[in-house]
Design a protein around this motif. Sequence first.
Motif, PDB file in Angstrom:
ATOM      1  N   VAL A 248       0.877  -1.175   0.000  1.00 11.54           N
ATOM      2  CA  VAL A 248       0.000   0.000   0.000  1.00 11.54           C
ATOM      3  C   VAL A 248       0.913   1.224   0.000  1.00 11.54           C
ATOM      4  CG1 VAL A 248      -1.819   1.263   1.182  1.00 11.54           C
ATOM      5  CG2 VAL A 248      -1.798  -1.236   1.259  1.00 11.54           C
ATOM      6  N   PRO A 249       0.789   2.130  -0.992  1.00 14.28           N
ATOM      7  CA  PRO A 249       1.746   3.230  -1.121  1.00 14.28           C
ATOM      8  C   PRO A 249       1.334   4.469  -0.332  1.00 14.28           C
ATOM      9  CG  PRO A 249       0.308   3.181  -3.029  1.00 14.28           C
ATOM     10  CD  PRO A 249      -0.129   2.040  -2.152  1.00 14.28           C
ATOM     11  N   HIS A 250       2.348   5.179   0.148  1.00 19.16           N
ATOM     12  CA  HIS A 250       2.149   6.459   0.834  1.00 19.16           C
ATOM     13  C   HIS A 250       3.253   7.412   0.375  1.00 19.16           C
ATOM     14  CE1 HIS A 250      -0.749   4.969   3.939  1.00 19.16           C
ATOM     15  NE2 HIS A 250      -0.163   3.837   3.620  1.00 19.16           N
ATOM     16  N   VAL A 251       2.889   8.626   0.042  1.00 15.65           N
ATOM     17  CA  VAL A 251       3.868   9.657  -0.305  1.00 15.65           C
ATOM     18  C   VAL A 251       4.061  10.576   0.899  1.00 15.65           C
ATOM     19  CG1 VAL A 251       3.575   9.688  -2.809  1.00 15.65           C
ATOM     20  CG2 VAL A 251       1.971  10.964  -1.382  1.00 15.65           C
ATOM     21  N   VAL A 252       5.292  11.042   1.090  1.00 18.60           N
ATOM     22  CA  VAL A 252       5.583  11.930   2.216  1.00 18.60           C
ATOM     23  C   VAL A 252       6.764  12.821   1.841  1.00 18.60           C
ATOM     24  CG1 VAL A 252       6.994  10.126   3.284  1.00 18.60           C
ATOM     25  CG2 VAL A 252       6.176  12.043   4.679  1.00 18.60           C
ATOM     26  N   ALA A 253       6.654  14.103   2.137  1.00 21.75           N
ATOM     27  CA  ALA A 253       7.727  15.067   1.869  1.00 21.75           C
ATOM     28  C   ALA A 253       8.712  15.064   3.035  1.00 21.75           C
ATOM     29  CB  ALA A 253       7.142  16.460   1.668  1.00 21.75           C
ATOM     30  N   TRP A 254      10.007  14.959   2.687  1.00 18.70           N
ATOM     31  CA  TRP A 254      11.067  14.919   3.702  1.00 18.70           C
ATOM     32  C   TRP A 254      12.351  15.476   3.116  1.00 18.70           C
ATOM     33  CZ3 TRP A 254      15.539  11.898   2.998  1.00 18.70           C
ATOM     34  CH2 TRP A 254      16.436  11.894   4.069  1.00 18.70           C
ATOM     35  N   ASN A 255      12.986  16.388   3.867  1.00 17.97           N
ATOM     36  CA  ASN A 255      14.329  16.865   3.530  1.00 17.97           C
ATOM     37  C   ASN A 255      14.436  17.308   2.074  1.00 17.97           C
ATOM     38  OD1 ASN A 255      17.014  17.462   4.114  1.00 17.97           O
ATOM     39  ND2 ASN A 255      17.734  15.427   3.516  1.00 17.97           N
ATOM     40  N   ASN A 256      13.450  18.103   1.644  1.00 14.47           N
ATOM     41  CA  ASN A 256      13.397  18.631   0.281  1.00 14.47           C
ATOM     42  C   ASN A 256      13.301  17.524  -0.766  1.00 14.47           C
ATOM     43  OD1 ASN A 256      13.217  20.959  -1.340  1.00 14.47           O
ATOM     44  ND2 ASN A 256      15.370  20.795  -1.929  1.00 14.47           N
ATOM     45  N   GLN A 257      12.743  16.401  -0.385  1.00 12.47           N
ATOM     46  CA  GLN A 257      12.515  15.291  -1.306  1.00 12.47           C
ATOM     47  C   GLN A 257      11.087  14.793  -1.135  1.00 12.47           C
ATOM     48  OE1 GLN A 257      15.669  12.183  -1.304  1.00 12.47           O
ATOM     49  NE2 GLN A 257      16.635  13.421   0.287  1.00 12.47           N
ATOM     50  N   MET A 258      10.583  14.138  -2.171  1.00 10.38           N
ATOM     51  CA  MET A 258       9.314  13.444  -2.068  1.00 10.38           C
ATOM     52  C   MET A 258       9.603  11.953  -2.019  1.00 10.38           C
ATOM     53  SD  MET A 258       6.098  13.458  -1.697  1.00 10.38           S
ATOM     54  CE  MET A 258       5.705  15.174  -1.996  1.00 10.38           C
ATOM     55  N   LEU A 259       9.293  11.346  -0.889  1.00 15.58           N
ATOM     56  CA  LEU A 259       9.552   9.931  -0.684  1.00 15.58           C
ATOM     57  C   LEU A 259       8.309   9.106  -0.999  1.00 15.58           C
ATOM     58  CD1 LEU A 259      11.461  10.022   2.736  1.00 15.58           C
ATOM     59  CD2 LEU A 259      12.436  10.086   0.429  1.00 15.58           C
ATOM     60  N   LEU A 260       8.545   7.847  -1.332  1.00 18.91           N
ATOM     61  CA  LEU A 260       7.475   6.880  -1.512  1.00 18.91           C
ATOM     62  C   LEU A 260       7.694   5.764  -0.492  1.00 18.91           C
ATOM     63  CD1 LEU A 260       5.036   5.796  -3.164  1.00 18.91           C
ATOM     64  CD2 LEU A 260       6.696   4.609  -4.610  1.00 18.91           C
ATOM     65  N   VAL A 261       6.706   5.555   0.375  1.00 15.33           N
ATOM     66  CA  VAL A 261       6.790   4.529   1.409  1.00 15.33           C
ATOM     67  C   VAL A 261       5.817   3.413   1.058  1.00 15.33           C
ATOM     68  CG1 VAL A 261       6.638   4.021   3.875  1.00 15.33           C
ATOM     69  CG2 VAL A 261       7.329   6.301   3.117  1.00 15.33           C
TER      70      VAL A 261
END
Length: 385
Positions: A248-261
């Motif tokens: 199940v995907p989740h996007v999250v903004a971190w440290n000037n990046q867009m991560l995919l969890v």
Amino acid sequence: MARGGGGGGGGGGWISLPAELIKEVSDRLPADVDQIHIHQVCSHWRASTAPLAACRPWIVAGHDHHRNHYSVVNPIGDHSFWLPRGGTRIQPRAHAPAGVPYCCGMPCGWLALTDDLRSPTRLILWDPLSQAEIPLPTLTTVAQVFLSGDPLTSPSWMAIASQKIPHVQLGQRLFFWRPGDAAWTSQLEYPNGRIEGAAFHHCRFYISTKNMTLDIFDLQQHPPKRFPRINLYPPLQARYRRVPGRPVPHVVAWNNQMLLVMVYRGLYNATVLAEVYSPDWAAQPLDLQEKVTDLGDYSLFLGRGDTLALSAKEFPAIRRNCVYFVEHDTAKHDRWLVVFDLVSNALERIPHPEEQREGGSKTSGWLGYSWFCPRRPFVQDQEPL
């Protein structure tokens, strides 16, 4: 609440009250905002009162009668706040405005509140810290409200609402609103499934869905334009065959990046694994690149909807380099929260609040939904989360 140290000379007055009396007064205060004030009077009062729960993220729970099936798109509705451990129910920092008891989002430290879930006559943003209210145009059957920025500090913020489409289980449509607009602007193309994660980065809005798709909207265009939809199955296909669970995907903004969890759900929908990627978003097809295993002092907080990246320096109660995941669609209700350590791969399951806890049990109807984070912390000494 008196906040000064006034009183008689010789160290008398408010600052000389016995610690037991100060604690008893603090325990009787109904609102967190008053407890914040009593904690800030002086060092003696601060030492005599318990650390405030308000500087850690809270789990937002909703009554499950608004969600008769885990995959249905519904708002939170009747809501409450809970400490992640121990099943302790807490109050917001101030009493919410009268007449808007239902919640349909908690973005950027605000609550989106409405007077009716189907045909509202009032829809507002409310900040529990400042008690500021911002009216929004009404919109029927709102499931979630997102904010591109804090309305008190961002001059170009935007509100985005997902609207449940009647008689369609996972159907929803997006609407956009900027301050000054008379009404919401509809986005005709809607997400392919229930929104699991939502985040903003560089004037773009990212949403990941339960159906393993990802949509990106350019917020600089009027109305916002959606880029070609991304199917997340191809880049995960090889990995998916080796992991005993459904991603199940989740996007999250971190440290000037867009991560995919990617959160993997196994037997009985239990969380078994979490993996973090920093994709090359311009690649076609999407290139996940190497896994991210070091978030520095940060941890990621996921539920349904808004995602957070919080620093242990600002929120000392949290553990660093972890993924905190609210089990928001677990039908058996026996898990409340999962904490996944990205270095050791250790997974800790926090049980659902026990029956003797105030208002919460497996049969009480309270289900974890997502996280609410106050707009800033107030104190530094906290128990681990």
